[in-house]
Design an enzyme around this catalytic site. Structure first.
Site, PDB file in Angstrom:
ATOM      1  N   LYS A  52       4.604  41.057 -13.864  1.00 17.12           N
ATOM      2  CA  LYS A  52       6.033  41.091 -14.219  1.00 17.12           C
ATOM      3  C   LYS A  52       6.705  42.349 -13.672  1.00 17.12           C
ATOM      4  CE  LYS A  52       4.963  38.259 -18.205  1.00 17.12           C
ATOM      5  NZ  LYS A  52       4.789  38.160 -19.665  1.00 17.12           N
ATOM      6  N   GLN A  96       4.417  41.775 -24.791  1.00 17.18           N
ATOM      7  CA  GLN A  96       3.371  40.907 -24.253  1.00 17.18           C
ATOM      8  C   GLN A  96       2.495  40.373 -25.388  1.00 17.18           C
ATOM      9  OE1 GLN A  96       2.995  39.904 -20.990  1.00 17.18           O
ATOM     10  NE2 GLN A  96       1.409  38.569 -21.775  1.00 17.18           N
ATOM     11  N   ASP A 119      12.374  36.672 -23.324  1.00 16.24           N
ATOM     12  CA  ASP A 119      11.293  35.679 -23.473  1.00 16.24           C
ATOM     13  C   ASP A 119      11.784  34.465 -24.258  1.00 16.24           C
ATOM     14  OD1 ASP A 119       8.948  36.233 -22.104  1.00 16.24           O
ATOM     15  OD2 ASP A 119       8.139  37.543 -23.672  1.00 16.24           O
TER      16      ASP A 119
HETATM   17  C1  BQF Z   1      -0.656  31.487 -11.018  1.00 20.65           C
HETATM   18  C2  BQF Z   1       0.183  33.610 -20.373  1.00 20.65           C
HETATM   19  C3  BQF Z   1      -1.344  32.555 -21.905  1.00 20.65           C
HETATM   20  C4  BQF Z   1      -1.100  33.536 -22.865  1.00 20.65           C
HETATM   21  C5  BQF Z   1      -0.206  34.557 -22.598  1.00 20.65           C
HETATM   22  C6  BQF Z   1       0.872  33.257 -11.880  1.00 20.65           C
HETATM   23  C7  BQF Z   1       0.831  33.927 -14.205  1.00 20.65           C
HETATM   24  C8  BQF Z   1      -0.221  33.066 -14.401  1.00 20.65           C
HETATM   25  C9  BQF Z   1      -0.709  32.270 -13.372  1.00 20.65           C
HETATM   26  C10 BQF Z   1       1.391  34.766 -15.282  1.00 20.65           C
HETATM   27  C11 BQF Z   1       0.858  33.720 -19.080  1.00 20.65           C
HETATM   28  C12 BQF Z   1       0.635  32.712 -17.999  1.00 20.65           C
HETATM   29  C13 BQF Z   1       1.696  34.810 -18.849  1.00 20.65           C
HETATM   30  C14 BQF Z   1      -0.170  32.369 -12.127  1.00 20.65           C
HETATM   31  C15 BQF Z   1       2.372  35.042 -17.532  1.00 20.65           C
HETATM   32  C16 BQF Z   1       1.630  32.844 -16.870  1.00 20.65           C
HETATM   33  O1  BQF Z   1      -0.584  31.878  -9.836  1.00 20.65           O
HETATM   34  O2  BQF Z   1      -1.058  30.364 -11.316  1.00 20.65           O
HETATM   35  C17 BQF Z   1       1.383  34.027 -12.922  1.00 20.65           C
HETATM   36  O3  BQF Z   1       1.519  35.950 -15.089  1.00 20.65           O
HETATM   37  N1  BQF Z   1       1.799  34.228 -16.501  1.00 20.65           N
HETATM   38  C18 BQF Z   1       1.908  35.752 -19.916  1.00 20.65           C
HETATM   39  O4  BQF Z   1       2.640  36.712 -19.750  1.00 20.65           O
HETATM   40  O5  BQF Z   1       1.283  35.595 -21.083  1.00 20.65           O
HETATM   41  C19 BQF Z   1       0.426  34.596 -21.353  1.00 20.65           C
HETATM   42  C20 BQF Z   1      -0.711  32.592 -20.670  1.00 20.65           C
END
Ligand code: BQF
Length: 289
Positions: A52, A96, A119
């Site tokens: 991010k 987060q 968010d």
């Molecule tokens: C990709 C998330 C579960 C719990 C908390 C790119 C992300 C993921 C995959 C990413 C996620 C999932 C995020 C890919 C943010 C998505 O290339 O497939 C980016 O950074 N995500 C989060 O902040 O918290 C989570 C999943």
């Protein structure tokens, strides 16, 4: 089969945002500014927060990463949030998730100012979204909607089956797909851990959105010929093929279903990158408020 390329689409969106930020700054305006709070040192959370922050840099946003120790108390964390709420230089704030077990996530989310809740997890935001009022749509559902829109997938009158009812993905995407708009106007069914006849219900789906967090859960016998499949799952498993020693698996058995579908998101490179792009979009909107 057409791949719903989240990596490319998210890059397109980032280019659009960067262009707009450039215009704002050239007209003497202020860069959008995102603050992110990371508590503890969960490996996956670190990866997500770093992605991010990097995305903010790429589009010309300011970002502030606030790292707090695992043992921080709930009251201390609430005080950090209040400081950001009243800091006029910051437009958007994310905390987060998940948080350590001794901290009540609901209480924390309730503390975030709804004007900065990029968010979109605050109950008032979810309420506004449900009533079609101005709001921040949570980034993952917003990313799914944007993919459907940019690939012109028909949704009106279609059967949309959502597997999973999490507050972050399943619940909001169900509401969005049923709304009177495009994408939307679908007949939505929500499946969850108590559902019966999951395979039969999935098989009727024109659009199948899978967000339950079980690797390779969806197989070809659950798919209607020509369906559009959106895979939100990301399970980390060890791998002896990749350099890192691990790889990501979706909730859909991609190889097994790919010849039967019209559209499908890959994992990685599908919904994940879209989530990051939509967080940036929400932050840009917050900066214009
Ligand atoms: C990709 C998330 C579960 C719990 C908390 C790119 C992300 C993921 C995959 C990413 C996620 C999932 C995020 C890919 C943010 C998505 O290339 O497939 C980016 O950074 N995500 C989060 O902040 O918290 C989570 C999943």
């Amino acid at each position: 089969m057409i791949l719903l390329d989240g990596k490319k689409t998210s890059n397109d969106i980032k280019d659009e945002i960067a262009l707009e930020v450039n215009g704002i700054v050239n007209n003497g305006g202020k860069k959008p500014h995102l603050a992110a709070i990371l508590v503890g040192n969960n490996g996956a959370s670190e990866t997500y927060v770093n992605a991010k922050v990097k995305a903010c840099e790429k589009v010309g946003f300011d970002s502030t990463l606030i790292r707090l120790k695992e043992a921080i108390t709930e009251d201390e964390l609430i005080n950090e949030i209040i400081k950001i709420n009243i800091n006029d230089s910051i437009d958007g704030l994310i905390v987060q998730l998940p948080l350590p077990k001794h901290i009540d996530e609901k209480k924390i989310i309730n503390t975030i100012s709804i004007e900065k809740d990029v968010d979109g997890f605050h109950p008032k935001n979810i309420g506004n979204m449900t009533l079609n009022l101005p709001c921040f749509i949570p980034a993952t559902p917003a990313g799914i909607i944007e993919l459907i829109k940019r690939y012109n997938i028909e949704t009106s009158g279609k059967n949309c089956v959502v597997i999973g009812r999490s507050h972050i993905v399943g619940l909001p995407i169900s509401i969005l797909m049923a709304r009177n708009s495009y994408p939307g106007n679908s007949t939505v069914t929500i499946l969850h851990s108590r559902s019966k006849n999951i395979n039969e219900i999935c098989k009727k789906a024109d659009i199948l959105i899978v967000a339950l967090g079980k690797a390779n859960f969806v197989t070809s016998e659950m798919i209607k010929e020509g369906a559009s499949v959106i895979d939100v799952g990301i399970t980390r498993v060890t791998s002896n093929v990749t350099k890192s020693g691990w790889k990501l698996l979706g909730d859909v058995d991609f190889e097994n279903v790919k010849d039967k579908v019209s559209y499908i998101t890959p994992v990685p490179g599908g919904v994940g990158p879209m989530t990051i792009a939509m967080l940036l979009k929400n932050t840009l909107s917050a900066s214009k408020l």
